[in-house]
Design an enzyme around this catalytic site. Structure first.
Site, PDB file in Angstrom:
ATOM      1  N   GLU A 190      25.335   8.063 -57.662  1.00  0.00           N
ATOM      2  CA  GLU A 190      24.412   7.817 -58.775  1.00  0.00           C
ATOM      3  C   GLU A 190      24.857   8.576 -60.021  1.00  0.00           C
ATOM      4  O   GLU A 190      24.612   8.128 -61.146  1.00  0.00           O
ATOM      5  CB  GLU A 190      22.987   8.220 -58.377  1.00  0.00           C
ATOM      6  CG  GLU A 190      21.929   7.720 -59.357  1.00  0.00           C
ATOM      7  CD  GLU A 190      20.525   7.789 -58.782  1.00  0.00           C
ATOM      8  OE1 GLU A 190      20.158   6.875 -58.025  1.00  0.00           O
ATOM      9  OE2 GLU A 190      19.826   8.769 -59.086  1.00  0.00           O
ATOM     10  N   HIS A 214      35.730   7.982 -32.556  1.00  0.00           N
ATOM     11  CA  HIS A 214      35.458   6.768 -31.787  1.00  0.00           C
ATOM     12  C   HIS A 214      34.848   5.667 -32.660  1.00  0.00           C
ATOM     13  O   HIS A 214      34.291   4.716 -32.141  1.00  0.00           O
ATOM     14  CB  HIS A 214      34.526   7.105 -30.619  1.00  0.00           C
ATOM     15  CG  HIS A 214      35.089   8.149 -29.705  1.00  0.00           C
ATOM     16  ND1 HIS A 214      35.943   7.849 -28.668  1.00  0.00           N
ATOM     17  CD2 HIS A 214      34.957   9.499 -29.708  1.00  0.00           C
ATOM     18  CE1 HIS A 214      36.293   8.974 -28.046  1.00  0.00           C
ATOM     19  NE2 HIS A 214      35.710   9.983 -28.662  1.00  0.00           N
ATOM     20  N   LYS A 219      15.214  -2.214 -60.394  1.00  0.00           N
ATOM     21  CA  LYS A 219      13.753  -2.149 -60.340  1.00  0.00           C
ATOM     22  C   LYS A 219      13.134  -3.334 -61.090  1.00  0.00           C
ATOM     23  O   LYS A 219      12.151  -3.919 -60.632  1.00  0.00           O
ATOM     24  CB  LYS A 219      13.258  -0.832 -60.942  1.00  0.00           C
ATOM     25  CG  LYS A 219      13.602   0.391 -60.109  1.00  0.00           C
ATOM     26  CD  LYS A 219      13.105   1.654 -60.796  1.00  0.00           C
ATOM     27  CE  LYS A 219      13.446   2.890 -59.974  1.00  0.00           C
ATOM     28  NZ  LYS A 219      12.996   4.136 -60.641  1.00  0.00           N
TER      29      LYS A 219
END
Length: 534
Positions: free
Chosen positions: A320, A349, A453
């Site tokens: 950000e 793994h 938003k």
């Protein structure tokens, strides 16, 4: 040619007091790199100093960026800011003390032993990381995080707290006071209390800017208490404000130790001698590894279970802050470093195979903790403990990457304590600031977040328009296209794909009473409001 041992000795940073080591010797520094960068580095130090002294760092909002003052209030550029920081810390400590003593308790008199934290992004990631890193069985309070507007996720928490509602405190965190996801979580939690015969306000505390919408709700409903988060504290750097300190103090974590570690680390990272500055060395390593242009992946590999959430915390802090379309001069640069991570040795793994044999579009940061556990460890095999094997996998993986020409940084701490976690937080906050200065971007605004938003709000509006059309429909149902045309009759423009997705979601949740009847292809289905008989 300089040997790896010589590079290690030349670039190795350590501080015995704080028990921290930073090794950038495998990041690919050219031999003359520090000298070549010296002028830019000194300019960077001046910019960081101005930031700490109160320069306007976010021109979009005309605000300072002062998270450095949270651990050292004496550095605040205005005495009233320093006094507010000290007073808030004092109030947090007293509030936590009263909760632990049962002086502040639930509506029915039971002590608070559970805390729901309602917040998103920086209001959750930092506190949650520290909670997991330092929490232990027997802590005075258990923390539960509602950090997504996912009903099922909230129901899982409510089910666990079903019989403990009256012993549960809720902290609602929103700097602006108007964050939609936090508002949703707050109303869901309110319903949780009310459905169990409890008054939400008797169990609620807010953390927000004074005068915000959330603060007004808190005053009107007379909540238990309120703590401030100031406009000069960004969400992703708010963990050492009330945002993190209040829930962590309630859990029983030594928040003064956190602040002390951050203060000491910030002091170290003000050093203008680059080789003696761990954040500057790390920022320089990022710069050489990205060519100053971003676009690389940073793989965070903490070899400690307690640090499993550290990559997620750093993901927000770094992405950000650094993910920017334009630089400070308005040029299109598309800067950014993609952060991902998994704890060692789980990474052995999962994706080490690609890191070794796949595209070289990344660099690795290993996080090493020297102390294995409290107490002694048993020998497992080969005269070695499980902790010996953990370090062996870290060192072996690092060497394997180096042998393949893949770059890495190694950050080592002596142990995990409140002081050490405070050091880690401050180190990366400073590194992000320094790298941002080197690549000439603003680390303290996030315009793209607001775009997302706005897009979400547009989807809510489209959903409501679709519902209005369906509720007014007197026929046997409407197709996606027919619903879109009805909406567009008022001059709107409808994205058919988004409308289809919204209708499928409405249909999947029975409370909306939307059903569909297939007629030919998926996109010819007829949607309608179910009748009472259906």
């Amino acid at each position: 040619m300089t040997s790896q041992w010589q590079k290690f000795r030349e670039y190795f940073y350590f501080d015995n007091e704080l028990g921290i080591q930073v090794d950038v010797s495998r990041s690919g520094f050219p031999d003359t790199y520090l000298d070549d960068m010296e002028i830019r580095l000194q300019d960077m130090y001046c910019q960081i100093q101005a930031l700490e002294q109160g320069a306007v760092a976010n021109p979009d909002e005309q605000r300072m960026v002062g998270h450095y003052w949270l651990s050292d209030p004496e550095l605040a550029p205005q005495p009233e800011i320093g006094a507010a920081i000290k007073d808030t810390l004092r109030r947090i400590l007293y509030f936590a003390q009263d909760v632990h003593a049962g002086t502040i308790c639930g509506q029915k008199g039971r002590p608070f032993r559970n805390v729901i934290i309602v917040g998103i992004g920086g209001s959750s990631l930092g506190p949650r990381f520290v909670s997991e890193a330092l929490g232990n069985k027997g802590d005075p309070c258990s923390l539960y995080f509602i950090d997504n507007t996912d009903p099922d996720g909230m129901d899982r928490i409510f089910a666990e707290l079903d019989a403990k509602a009256d012993a549960t405190l809720t902290i609602v965190i929103s700097k602006s006071g108007g964050t939609v996801e936090t508002r949703n979580g707050m109303e869901e939690v309110r319903h949780f209390y009310v459905s169990r015969g409890l008054d939400f306000s008797r169990h609620a505390v807010s953390i927000t800017q004074p005068g915000s919408r959330l603060d007004q709700i808190r005053i009107k409903e007379d909540w238990l208490d309120a703590f401030p988060v100031w406009e000069w504290v960004g969400g992703r750097t708010s963990v050492l404000s009330a945002v993190g300190l209040l829930p962590l103090a309630l859990q029983g974590i030594d928040i003064c130790g956190l602040l002390d570690g951050a203060k000491k680390c910030n002091s170290l990272t003000r050093n203008t001698d680059t080789k003696s500055n761990p954040a500057a060395l790390t920022a320089l390593a990022w710069y050489v590894l990205t060519g100053g242009k971003g676009g690389q992946q940073m793989v965070i590999l903490p070899y400690k279970d307690r640090l499993e959430l550290f990559p997620k915390y750093l993901q927000q802090l770094i992405m950000e802050s650094l993910g920017k379309e334009k630089d400070l001069d308005g040029n299109i640069v598309h800067q950014g470093i993609t952060v991902l991570g998994n704890k060692g040795t789980s990474d052995q793994h999962s994706y080490i195979q690609q890191l070794l044999d796949g595209p070289s579009n990344f660099f690795v940061t290993f996080i090493e903790v020297l102390k294995d556990r409290d107490g002694d460890s048993i020998l497992i095999a080969e005269e070695s403990t499980s902790g010996d094997y953990l370090q062996a996998f870290l060192l072996g993986t690092r060497n394997a990457l180096s042998n393949k020409g893949r770059k890495s940084i190694t950050l080592t701490v002596r142990d995990l304590s409140p002081v050490t976690i405070g050091v880690l937080i401050a180190l990366y906050e400073r590194t992000v600031s320094m790298y941002a200065q080197l690549v000439h971007v603003n680390a303290y605004h996030q315009p793209a977040v607001e775009m997302a938003k706005k897009g979400a709000q547009e989807m809510i509006q489209l959903k409501n328009l679709a519902l209005r059309v369906l509720r007014a429909c007197k026929t046997g149902g409407l197709t996606v296209e027919e619903i879109a045309l009805e909406i567009e009759a008022d001059g709107s423009v409808v994205d058919r794909e988004m409308l289809y997705k919204i209708l499928k979601h409405l249909e999947a949740n029975r409370g909306n009473r939307i059903i569909s009847q297939k007629s030919g292809s998926e996109f010819e289905a007829l949607y309608q409001v179910a009748s009472d008989q259906q």
